[in-house]
Design an enzyme around this catalytic site. Structure first.
Site, short mmCIF file in Angstrom:
data_model
loop_
_atom_site.label_atom_id
_atom_site.label_comp_id
_atom_site.label_asym_id
_atom_site.label_seq_id
_atom_site.Cartn_x
_atom_site.Cartn_y
_atom_site.Cartn_z
N ARG A 77 0.92 -1.16 -0.09
CA ARG A 77 -0.11 -0.04 -0.10
C ARG A 77 1.10 1.30 -0.13
O ARG A 77 1.81 1.26 0.57
CB ARG A 77 -0.95 -0.09 1.19
CG ARG A 77 -1.86 -1.19 1.31
CD ARG A 77 -2.61 -1.19 2.73
NE ARG A 77 -3.63 -2.25 2.62
CZ ARG A 77 -3.66 -3.41 3.25
NH1 ARG A 77 -2.19 -3.73 3.71
NH2 ARG A 77 -4.51 -4.41 2.87
N LYS B 62 -3.47 -1.48 7.92
CA LYS B 62 -4.81 -1.42 7.88
C LYS B 62 -5.61 -2.52 8.57
O LYS B 62 -6.73 -2.25 8.98
CB LYS B 62 -5.05 -1.33 6.33
CG LYS B 62 -6.61 -0.97 6.04
CD LYS B 62 -6.71 -0.90 4.36
CE LYS B 62 -8.05 -0.64 3.95
NZ LYS B 62 -8.43 -0.36 2.41
N HIS C 215 -1.94 3.08 -6.39
CA HIS C 215 -2.98 1.84 -5.88
C HIS C 215 -3.08 0.97 -7.16
O HIS C 215 -3.23 -0.29 -6.64
CB HIS C 215 -4.20 2.20 -5.36
CG HIS C 215 -5.07 1.30 -4.79
ND1 HIS C 215 -4.56 0.79 -3.52
CD2 HIS C 215 -6.11 0.65 -5.28
CE1 HIS C 215 -5.58 -0.01 -3.09
NE2 HIS C 215 -6.38 -0.32 -4.04
N ARG D 262 -0.71 -1.82 -6.96
CA ARG D 262 -1.12 -3.13 -5.99
C ARG D 262 -1.96 -3.96 -6.75
O ARG D 262 -1.69 -5.18 -6.72
CB ARG D 262 -1.56 -2.62 -4.99
CG ARG D 262 -1.95 -3.03 -3.66
CD ARG D 262 -2.39 -2.23 -2.47
NE ARG D 262 -3.21 -3.03 -1.42
CZ ARG D 262 -2.68 -3.97 -0.81
NH1 ARG D 262 -1.22 -4.48 -0.76
NH2 ARG D 262 -3.36 -4.95 0.21
N HIS E 111 -4.18 -9.00 3.21
CA HIS E 111 -5.65 -8.89 3.17
C HIS E 111 -6.22 -9.86 4.16
O HIS E 111 -5.55 -10.98 4.41
CB HIS E 111 -6.34 -9.44 1.65
CG HIS E 111 -6.06 -8.38 0.75
ND1 HIS E 111 -5.97 -9.03 -0.60
CD2 HIS E 111 -6.02 -7.03 0.75
CE1 HIS E 111 -5.84 -7.86 -1.30
NE2 HIS E 111 -5.83 -6.75 -0.63
N TYR F 172 -8.82 -7.62 -5.91
CA TYR F 172 -7.62 -7.28 -6.52
C TYR F 172 -6.70 -7.99 -7.73
O TYR F 172 -6.11 -7.57 -8.37
CB TYR F 172 -6.55 -7.38 -5.41
CG TYR F 172 -6.69 -6.17 -4.52
CD1 TYR F 172 -5.62 -5.04 -4.73
CD2 TYR F 172 -7.42 -5.85 -3.70
CE1 TYR F 172 -5.91 -3.88 -4.09
CE2 TYR F 172 -7.69 -4.86 -2.79
CZ TYR F 172 -6.61 -3.68 -2.81
OH TYR F 172 -6.75 -2.71 -2.25
#
Length: 194
Positions: free
Chosen positions: A10, A50, A135, A138, A161, A171
């Protein structure tokens, strides 16, 4: 940009990297915090990742390792080393990316760098690049790793994740060319077994 495309980090994790997070001997990147905007002017703070799953150790490819060696070798010593604390009071210092006035480089800076690079490319070449953001790196990383056949649980870990559905459904992006290639590869392997 290369590091983002080949690690899946990230942008907030990337901006929060410190000298202590990079282990050149083990060729790993420790991800256990991120640098985020507080919402008050240009103030930033360090937070945990996160999700709990976001705390991870990423292995470096040789090319990513070479990038970090250059970054660390070229990191100038600031007049005053920036110190940013997290909510528990733990101080973070030794950020890898600093401005000329010894502040940490943040996500907005990298987003502008991407915009500049895309504009410069599009000014020169006939077939333009689409909008590219940190992003998107990613998403691209995740899709490439899945296309290469990486175990989904390994990919979930590398992406940080909490839920495998995020890795596979949000993703990872496949198109018809990916599907045709995968079916042909599997059919070829099946013929080798018969």
């Amino acid at each position: 940009m290369y590091i983002l495309f080949y690690t899946g980090m990230r942008i907030s994790e990337f901006c929060g990297l410190t000298l202590d997070d990079i282990d050149l001997n083990a060729k790993t990147i420790n991800i256990d915090h991120q640098l985020v905007k507080t919402g008050k002017g240009n103030a930033y703070k360090v937070e945990t990742t996160k999700t709990d799953a976001g705390t991870r150790v990423l292995p470096m490819s040789e090319e990513v390792y070479d990038c970090f060696v250059r970054i660390i070798e070229n990191r100038r010593t600031p007049r005053v080393e920036p110190v940013i604390k997290d909510v528990s009071g733990k101080a973070y210092t030794g950020f890898l990316f600093l401005t000329q006035d010894d502040k940490t480089r943040v996500a907005y800076y990298w987003e502008k760098k991407f915009q500049y690079a895309v504009k410069k490319y599009n000014d020169i070449y006939r077939v333009p690049l689409p909008k590219i953001t940190p992003h998107i790196c990613r998403h691209t990383y995740c899709t490439h790793m899945a296309s290469a056949g990486m175990n989904p649980k390994t990919l979930q870990y590398l992406m940080g994740h909490a839920d495998i559905c995020t890795t596979l459904n949000v993703y990872t992006h496949f198109d018809l060319d990916n599907i045709v290639s995968e079916v042909r590869t599997i059919n070829s392997q099946m013929h080798n077994y018969t």
